[in-house]
Design a protein around this motif. Structure first.
Motif, short mmCIF file in Angstrom:
data_model
loop_
_atom_site.label_atom_id
_atom_site.label_comp_id
_atom_site.label_asym_id
_atom_site.label_seq_id
_atom_site.Cartn_x
_atom_site.Cartn_y
_atom_site.Cartn_z
N ARG A 53 6.02 9.26 -2.09
CA ARG A 53 7.20 10.06 -1.70
C ARG A 53 8.43 9.28 -1.29
NH1 ARG A 53 3.82 13.88 2.19
NH2 ARG A 53 2.72 11.91 2.29
N MET B 118 0.86 -1.18 0.00
CA MET B 118 0.00 0.00 0.00
C MET B 118 0.90 1.23 0.00
SD MET B 118 -3.10 -1.21 2.52
CE MET B 118 -2.14 -2.13 3.73
N MET C 200 -1.18 17.52 -5.89
CA MET C 200 -1.58 16.10 -5.83
C MET C 200 -2.82 15.80 -6.69
SD MET C 200 -1.16 13.06 -4.69
CE MET C 200 -2.22 11.62 -4.68
N GLY D 102 1.25 17.16 3.56
CA GLY D 102 1.54 16.90 4.96
C GLY D 102 0.30 16.86 5.85
N VAL D 103 -0.88 17.12 5.29
CA VAL D 103 -2.12 17.13 6.06
C VAL D 103 -3.05 16.03 5.58
CG1 VAL D 103 -4.16 18.48 6.73
CG2 VAL D 103 -1.94 19.63 6.48
N PHE E 23 -8.90 1.03 -6.89
CA PHE E 23 -9.31 1.19 -5.49
C PHE E 23 -10.27 2.36 -5.32
CE2 PHE E 23 -7.36 5.02 -3.78
CZ PHE E 23 -6.34 5.30 -4.67
N HIS F 38 0.05 -1.30 6.86
CA HIS F 38 -0.53 -0.05 6.36
C HIS F 38 0.45 0.48 5.33
CE1 HIS F 38 -2.89 3.92 7.39
NE2 HIS F 38 -3.21 3.42 6.22
N ALA G 148 3.61 3.59 -4.56
CA ALA G 148 3.93 4.77 -5.36
C ALA G 148 3.88 5.96 -4.41
CB ALA G 148 2.91 4.95 -6.47
N PHE H 198 -10.72 0.75 0.57
CA PHE H 198 -9.99 1.23 1.75
C PHE H 198 -10.97 1.80 2.76
CE2 PHE H 198 -6.37 1.55 -1.22
CZ PHE H 198 -5.29 1.19 -0.41
N SER I 152 -10.00 2.79 5.76
CA SER I 152 -8.83 2.98 6.62
C SER I 152 -9.18 3.31 8.06
CB SER I 152 -7.95 4.09 6.04
OG SER I 152 -7.54 3.73 4.75
N ASP J 149 -6.33 8.98 -5.46
CA ASP J 149 -6.57 9.17 -4.03
C ASP J 149 -8.05 8.89 -3.77
OD1 ASP J 149 -5.19 10.29 -1.46
OD2 ASP J 149 -7.21 11.10 -1.47
N ILE J 150 -8.36 8.59 -2.50
CA ILE J 150 -9.76 8.26 -2.20
C ILE J 150 -10.71 9.43 -2.44
CG2 ILE J 150 -9.27 6.37 -0.59
CD1 ILE J 150 -9.82 8.37 1.71
N TYR K 152 -13.98 12.15 6.25
CA TYR K 152 -13.41 13.40 5.73
C TYR K 152 -14.49 14.42 5.42
CZ TYR K 152 -8.81 11.22 5.37
OH TYR K 152 -7.62 10.61 5.67
N TYR L 193 9.53 9.54 -8.04
CA TYR L 193 8.19 10.11 -7.84
C TYR L 193 8.31 11.61 -7.51
CZ TYR L 193 3.81 11.30 -5.41
OH TYR L 193 2.64 11.91 -5.01
N TYR M 146 -3.32 1.50 -8.86
CA TYR M 146 -3.62 2.69 -9.63
C TYR M 146 -3.32 3.95 -8.82
CZ TYR M 146 -6.11 6.03 -12.47
OH TYR M 146 -6.40 7.11 -13.23
#
Ligand SMILES: Cc1c2[nH]c(c1CCC(=O)O)Cc1[nH]c(c(CCC(=O)O)c1C)Cc1[nH]c(c(CCC(=O)O)c1C)Cc1[nH]c(c(C)c1CCC(=O)O)C2
Length: 355
Positions: A42, A37, A56, A104-105, A152, A331, A40, A215, A217, A87-88, A162, A47, A84
């Motif tokens: 940082r 997971m 992003m 970073g957030v 995904f 994770h 791909a 996911f 999560s 992002d979610i 979120y 990348y 793939y």
């Protein structure tokens, strides 16, 4: 399956017969397949190079860039599957929600979803909304050859966390307050998200994804009874919507030791396990008829090669009696990890499990 269709469906036979796909189907494998997971991202200098100056979410909408980033860990580590690059929150952005991913957030939502009136902002997702996904997967499956591509999506609970909080949270206080306090609104929100998620997974499968991972999560924040009552129906709806394609469905969350059985029962073929529950115990909890994926603690990779190998052996030993095992971390890969440690880990699992 109709008479003139192979069991491989949309994918090449070599992909259908790859170790990853066989392990998901609980068939014998030449070696235990491995992917990570967040493989791909940082942790890879290549990348960071191609992402320089590209936000992003924008990078997720550029098919050539998505293709390059998705292929990078396959080339470098020799993993048994690609995931793939997206992002979610991509499908939520695609239906017009004002959200961004802050470095970073994580995902931040400008106007959180808190009331019934807010639900109207969650319209259905159509394939045209995410045409760049179809295009990128077309490019990718050509480049990948026999290596399967995992599509995904975020599960309804994790997406809702979120949307209702407005960003990352440790307590999920607003989301859980809605779940406990206004169960009808909560159920309607999760049902809307289930439809969007199902539509997004269908786009990926129709474009050529060989498997999908849902996911969830952050669902480990819930007690089993609340999961069963307030979340499971929406996740069941997602899995049922894609059942007809016959592609393996993986279901993963963090801190889900008490939920593993329910998450399998929601409709997964493969249950993802974090590092807190050994795989033999996880198999007892999940019950027969499912493969497991996991579960090396990602922080073990900060230790010496010798320690990584000892801990990896422990994971493989716990997995020895499983019906099907896909090796992964418990994770995601951490951005500061030495990528060479990941390459060595892939080699180690392949060598150690060669039959
Ligand atoms: C909860 C969640 C998110 N996104 C995702 C999840 C579920 C997986 C999990 O539990 O980790 C899923 C995800 N996000 C990303 C992938 C890429 C595919 C892969 O696994 O290689 C996947 C599978 C890219 C990404 N998604 C994000 C990045 C980092 C942004 C960047 O590289 O600029 C990447 C590579 C951003 C993101 N997006 C999210 C977070 C928490 C973050 C990290 C914020 C940060 O630390 O900067 C939400």
């Amino acid at each position: 399956m109709s008479a003139n269709e192979s069991p491989a469906g949309r994918q090449p036979t070599a992909t259908y017969d790859s170790p990853f796909m066989k392990a998901c189907r609980r068939e014998p494998v030449p070696h235990t397949p491995v992917w990570f997971m967040r493989q791909a991202g940082r942790s890879l200098p290549e990348y960071r190079k191609v992402r320089a100056g590209v936000p992003m979410l924008e990078s997720c909408m550029r098919p050539e860039l998505v293709t390059e980033i998705t292929l990078q860990p396959v080339r470098r580590h020799g993993v048994d599957a690609a995931i793939y690059f997206s992002d979610i929150v991509v499908p939520l952005k695609a239906i017009g929600l004002d959200l961004d991913i802050k470095p970073g957030v994580g995902p931040v939502v400008e106007e959180p979803i808190r009331t019934r009136a807010d639900l109207a902002r969650l319209r259905d997702l159509t394939p045209e909304d995410v045409s760049y996904v179809t295009e990128a997967i077309g490019l990718l499956t050509r480049e990948l050859g026999p290596t399967p591509l995992i599509g995904f999506a975020g599960a309804p609970f994790t997406l809702a966390s979120y949307l209702v909080e407005g960003g990352p949270s440790r307590t999920y206080e607003n989301a859980k307050a809605m779940m406990y306090g206004d169960p009808e609104l909560w159920a309607d929100l999760l049902d809307r998200l289930a439809d969007i998620t199902a539509a997004f997974l269908k786009v990926q499968i129709e474009a050529g994804a060989s498997a999908v991972q849902l996911f969830d999560s952050w669902v480990g924040a819930l007690a089993p009874a609340d999961y069963r009552r307030s979340v499971m129906p929406a996740s069941v709806k997602v899995f049922e919507a894609v059942a007809g394609y016959g592609v393996p469905r993986i279901h993963f969350g963090v801190g889900t030791g008490e939920l593993l059985k329910l998450m399998g029962d929601a409709g997964a073929d493969v249950v993802g396990v974090d590092w807190r529950v050994p795989l033999d115990e996880a198999a007892r909890r999940v019950g027969p008829g499912k493969a497991l994926q996991g579960n090396l603690d990602p922080t073990v990779l900060f230790a010496s090669t010798e320690v990584v190998e000892t801990r990896t052996r422990e994971v493989l030993d716990a997995a020895a009696g499983l019906e099907g095992h896909v090796f992964n971390l418990g994770h995601g890969v951490m951005p500061s990890i030495d990528p060479d440690a990941l390459t060595r880990l892939v080699d180690y699992v392949h060598t150690r499990t060669a039959r």
